[in-house]
Design a protein around this motif. Structure first.
Motif, PDB file in Angstrom:
ATOM      1  N   VAL A   1       0.859  -1.184   0.000  1.00 50.35           N
ATOM      2  CA  VAL A   1       0.000   0.000   0.000  1.00 50.35           C
ATOM      3  C   VAL A   1       0.895   1.233   0.000  1.00 50.35           C
ATOM      4  O   VAL A   1       1.911   1.274   0.702  1.00 50.35           O
ATOM      5  N   SER A   2       0.531   2.237  -0.792  1.00 54.35           N
ATOM      6  CA  SER A   2       1.262   3.502  -0.805  1.00 54.35           C
ATOM      7  C   SER A   2       0.290   4.653  -0.576  1.00 54.35           C
ATOM      8  O   SER A   2      -0.901   4.542  -0.875  1.00 54.35           O
ATOM      9  N   ILE A   3       0.814   5.747  -0.045  1.00 51.30           N
ATOM     10  CA  ILE A   3      -0.011   6.925   0.181  1.00 51.30           C
ATOM     11  C   ILE A   3       0.618   8.135  -0.498  1.00 51.30           C
ATOM     12  O   ILE A   3       1.840   8.237  -0.610  1.00 51.30           O
ATOM     13  N   VAL A   4      -0.232   9.021  -0.972  1.00 51.67           N
ATOM     14  CA  VAL A   4       0.191  10.351  -1.388  1.00 51.67           C
ATOM     15  C   VAL A   4      -0.372  11.304  -0.341  1.00 51.67           C
ATOM     16  O   VAL A   4      -1.577  11.315  -0.088  1.00 51.67           O
ATOM     17  N   VAL A   5       0.508  12.070   0.297  1.00 48.86           N
ATOM     18  CA  VAL A   5       0.083  12.939   1.393  1.00 48.86           C
ATOM     19  C   VAL A   5       0.369  14.390   1.039  1.00 48.86           C
ATOM     20  O   VAL A   5       1.398  14.716   0.437  1.00 48.86           O
ATOM     21  N   GLY A   6      -0.557  15.256   1.376  1.00 47.14           N
ATOM     22  CA  GLY A   6      -0.399  16.680   1.118  1.00 47.14           C
ATOM     23  C   GLY A   6      -1.134  17.494   2.158  1.00 47.14           C
ATOM     24  O   GLY A   6      -1.860  16.956   3.001  1.00 47.14           O
ATOM     25  N   ARG A   7      -0.953  18.798   2.086  1.00 47.12           N
ATOM     26  CA  ARG A   7      -1.607  19.684   3.050  1.00 47.12           C
ATOM     27  C   ARG A   7      -1.994  20.987   2.367  1.00 47.12           C
ATOM     28  O   ARG A   7      -1.310  21.465   1.458  1.00 47.12           O
ATOM     29  N   SER A   8      -3.108  21.562   2.806  1.00 43.73           N
ATOM     30  CA  SER A   8      -3.577  22.853   2.299  1.00 43.73           C
ATOM     31  C   SER A   8      -3.843  23.756   3.495  1.00 43.73           C
ATOM     32  O   SER A   8      -4.506  23.354   4.454  1.00 43.73           O
TER      33      SER A   8
ATOM     34  N   CYS B   1      -0.324  15.260  -7.418  1.00 37.20           N
ATOM     35  CA  CYS B   1      -1.654  15.834  -7.195  1.00 37.20           C
ATOM     36  C   CYS B   1      -2.562  15.613  -8.397  1.00 37.20           C
ATOM     37  O   CYS B   1      -3.751  15.291  -8.237  1.00 37.20           O
ATOM     38  N   ASN B   2      -2.007  15.768  -9.594  1.00 36.61           N
ATOM     39  CA  ASN B   2      -2.808  15.526 -10.801  1.00 36.61           C
ATOM     40  C   ASN B   2      -3.236  14.071 -10.894  1.00 36.61           C
ATOM     41  O   ASN B   2      -4.360  13.763 -11.319  1.00 36.61           O
ATOM     42  N   LEU B   3      -2.340  13.161 -10.505  1.00 34.90           N
ATOM     43  CA  LEU B   3      -2.689  11.739 -10.520  1.00 34.90           C
ATOM     44  C   LEU B   3      -3.830  11.456  -9.547  1.00 34.90           C
ATOM     45  O   LEU B   3      -4.792  10.752  -9.892  1.00 34.90           O
TER      46      LEU B   3
ATOM     47  N   SER C   1      -1.257  -0.374  -8.161  1.00 36.02           N
ATOM     48  CA  SER C   1      -2.247   0.334  -8.974  1.00 36.02           C
ATOM     49  C   SER C   1      -1.705   1.672  -9.481  1.00 36.02           C
ATOM     50  O   SER C   1      -2.320   2.308 -10.327  1.00 36.02           O
ATOM     51  N   PHE C   2      -0.572   2.102  -8.936  1.00 38.88           N
ATOM     52  CA  PHE C   2       0.053   3.344  -9.372  1.00 38.88           C
ATOM     53  C   PHE C   2       0.973   3.081 -10.561  1.00 38.88           C
ATOM     54  O   PHE C   2       1.425   1.950 -10.766  1.00 38.88           O
ATOM     55  N   PRO C   3       1.308   4.106 -11.344  1.00 41.10           N
ATOM     56  CA  PRO C   3       2.262   3.935 -12.445  1.00 41.10           C
ATOM     57  C   PRO C   3       3.612   3.430 -11.937  1.00 41.10           C
ATOM     58  O   PRO C   3       4.028   3.757 -10.816  1.00 41.10           O
ATOM     59  N   ASN C   4       4.292   2.663 -12.754  1.00 39.57           N
ATOM     60  CA  ASN C   4       5.574   2.088 -12.345  1.00 39.57           C
ATOM     61  C   ASN C   4       6.615   3.152 -12.030  1.00 39.57           C
ATOM     62  O   ASN C   4       7.520   2.924 -11.221  1.00 39.57           O
ATOM     63  N   ASN C   5       6.507   4.304 -12.690  1.00 37.24           N
ATOM     64  CA  ASN C   5       7.503   5.367 -12.496  1.00 37.24           C
ATOM     65  C   ASN C   5       7.048   6.450 -11.532  1.00 37.24           C
ATOM     66  O   ASN C   5       7.560   7.569 -11.557  1.00 37.24           O
ATOM     67  N   ILE C   6       6.103   6.132 -10.675  1.00 34.29           N
ATOM     68  CA  ILE C   6       5.534   7.163  -9.798  1.00 34.29           C
ATOM     69  C   ILE C   6       6.573   7.762  -8.862  1.00 34.29           C
ATOM     70  O   ILE C   6       6.463   8.912  -8.447  1.00 34.29           O
ATOM     71  N   ALA C   7       7.624   7.027  -8.541  1.00 35.98           N
ATOM     72  CA  ALA C   7       8.668   7.559  -7.666  1.00 35.98           C
ATOM     73  C   ALA C   7       9.347   8.775  -8.285  1.00 35.98           C
ATOM     74  O   ALA C   7       9.964   9.582  -7.567  1.00 35.98           O
ATOM     75  N   ASP C   8       9.239   8.931  -9.595  1.00 36.12           N
ATOM     76  CA  ASP C   8       9.863  10.066 -10.295  1.00 36.12           C
ATOM     77  C   ASP C   8       8.901  11.239 -10.462  1.00 36.12           C
ATOM     78  O   ASP C   8       9.291  12.263 -11.024  1.00 36.12           O
ATOM     79  N   PHE C   9       7.656  11.115 -10.013  1.00 34.85           N
ATOM     80  CA  PHE C   9       6.667  12.171 -10.197  1.00 34.85           C
ATOM     81  C   PHE C   9       7.012  13.389  -9.340  1.00 34.85           C
ATOM     82  O   PHE C   9       7.473  13.271  -8.193  1.00 34.85           O
TER      83      PHE C   9
END
Length: 402
Positions: free
Chosen positions: A180-187, A265-267, A251-259
């Motif tokens: 499992v991976s997470i994308v974390v952000g803050r506003s 955020c767009n993904l 489920s994420f793109p294979n190259n997501i580490a380079d995003f």
């Protein structure tokens, strides 16, 4: 008795205060310099265990500062669908009413500052741990990257999830990827953002968005520095709405580490096409310097081991996913338990290794439970998750108000 602690993080610093408060000699060895070039960009919620540890271990002046700086937050967990319709509320119930734990919110920067006060003669900075050796009289010799060494009666690894102390002492216990991976952000919580979101998102309680797809979005409000590149004493602390998008790693793109942050955020937004537009706005308005991808890892079930004058606390021994929000609180719980344990030893009421064995047995019991909950929470988030049963009477009352 001289205690050596590797790591001046939350657990290690709290333990140092607790030992000093009980008249025990302690030295903390921290690999980083005294001033960090970057402040932590997120906050922390402290539960009953965390608050109790701070109250009992910290000097009164530090504890009073903590009480002054921290803020009470909501203690219930809420679940919404992707259109922000409230589905359920979880929390204890008494006489038909929801009751919840009184948790406190504080920025990690503020907590770090509170924990460091009073330890200037206790923490040795720029002391990177390399290895240890058992020497005569049951003592432990600790070696550092600068070529120096020190001898202690007890060595405590509080050096985080990649603990070098653990890797030497318990090399068979290793973290594993949970898939499992997470994308974390803050506003930053502006008036405009506050007007867009449900008010329940702004009280610090955990909120989960559960779409028909397996993914998951977690939202809460934390206090944190506005600018993470200034001196801690100059940092402006404000409220931020923190979002965490959870999905299966494959489920994420294979190259997501380079995003880039913008790409991440767009993904996330592309996977939220049918979701409430305000959730898109939340992600779009994120502070791009603090958006990151984190593949989740966890400790396995901790088996018993033979105790010695070496032990561990916090992430060094029970690193867990962030899905239960319990990592720092469990480290503080360790710190209080170790303070009580070593105080008995220092007063001659208990033999050292026996006392450490007692600590480790108790720690493994609660750590295995919370690590298991955290792991299951992460795995459930990427599956079609059924909300736990809720009192139907309360649920009906909530939905009628919508």
């Amino acid at each position: 008795m001289h205690i050596g602690i590797i790591g001046a993080g939350i657990g290690g610093a709290c333990l140092a205060h607790g030992l000093r408060k009980n008249g025990i000699k302690v030295t903390v060895y921290e690999r980083n310099p005294i001033s960090s070039p970057e402040l932590p960009g997120y906050g922390i919620h402290l539960n009953t265990f965390g608050q109790q540890a701070l109250q009992e271990c910290l000097p009164d002046v530090n504890w009073l500062t903590f009480k002054k700086v921290s803020r009470y937050i909501g203690g219930q967990s809420r679940f919404y669908n992707e259109r922000l319709r409230l589905l359920a509320v979880q929390g204890g119930m008494m006489n038909g009413l929801i009751i919840s734990e009184q948790r406190l919110s504080i920025s990690r920067t503020e907590l770090k500052d509170i924990l460091s006060k009073g330890l200037s003669n206790t923490i040795q900075w720029n002391k990177a741990f390399v290895r240890y050796e058992n020497i005569e009289n049951g003592r432990v010799r600790v070696f550092f990257a600068d070529g120096s060494h020190d001898d202690v009666d007890v060595l405590i690894g509080a050096d985080g999830s990649n603990s070098k102390v653990r890797k030497q002492y318990l090399p068979s216990i290793e973290r594993f990827g949970v898939g499992v991976s997470i994308v974390v952000g803050r506003s930053r919580l502006t008036p405009a953002l506050a007007a867009m979101l449900p008010q329940n998102f702004l009280d610090g309680s955990p909120n989960s968005i559960i779409p028909k797809s397996p993914d998951w979005l977690f939202i809460s409000m934390w206090r944190a520095p506005v600018d993470t590149h200034v001196e801690a004493t100059l940092a402006e602390i404000d409220n931020f709405v923190v979002w965490v998008y959870v999905a299966a790693t494959d489920s994420f793109p294979n190259n997501i580490a380079d995003f880039s942050a913008e790409d991440l955020c767009n993904l996330v937004r592309s996977r939220m096409i049918s979701w409430d537009p305000n959730l898109h706005t939340l992600v779009k308005q994120s502070d791009m310097e603090n958006v990151s991808l984190i593949p989740l890892r966890s400790m396995p079930y901790l088996p018993p081991w033979k105790s010695s004058p070496i032990t561990l606390l916090g992430d060094a021994i029970h690193n867990m996913t962030p899905m239960a929000g319990a990592g720092a609180n469990t480290a503080l719980r360790d710190a209080l338990l170790l303070t009580q344990t070593l105080t008995r030893v220092a007063s001659g009421r208990e033999e050292l290794v026996k006392a450490i064995s007692d600590y480790e047995q108790q720690m493994r019991t609660y750590a295995n439970e919370i690590v298991g909950i955290s792991l299951r929470s992460a795995q459930n988030a990427v599956e079609h998750f059924a909300i736990p049963p809720l009192k139907q009477r309360h649920l009906s009352r909530v939905l009628k108000k919508k």
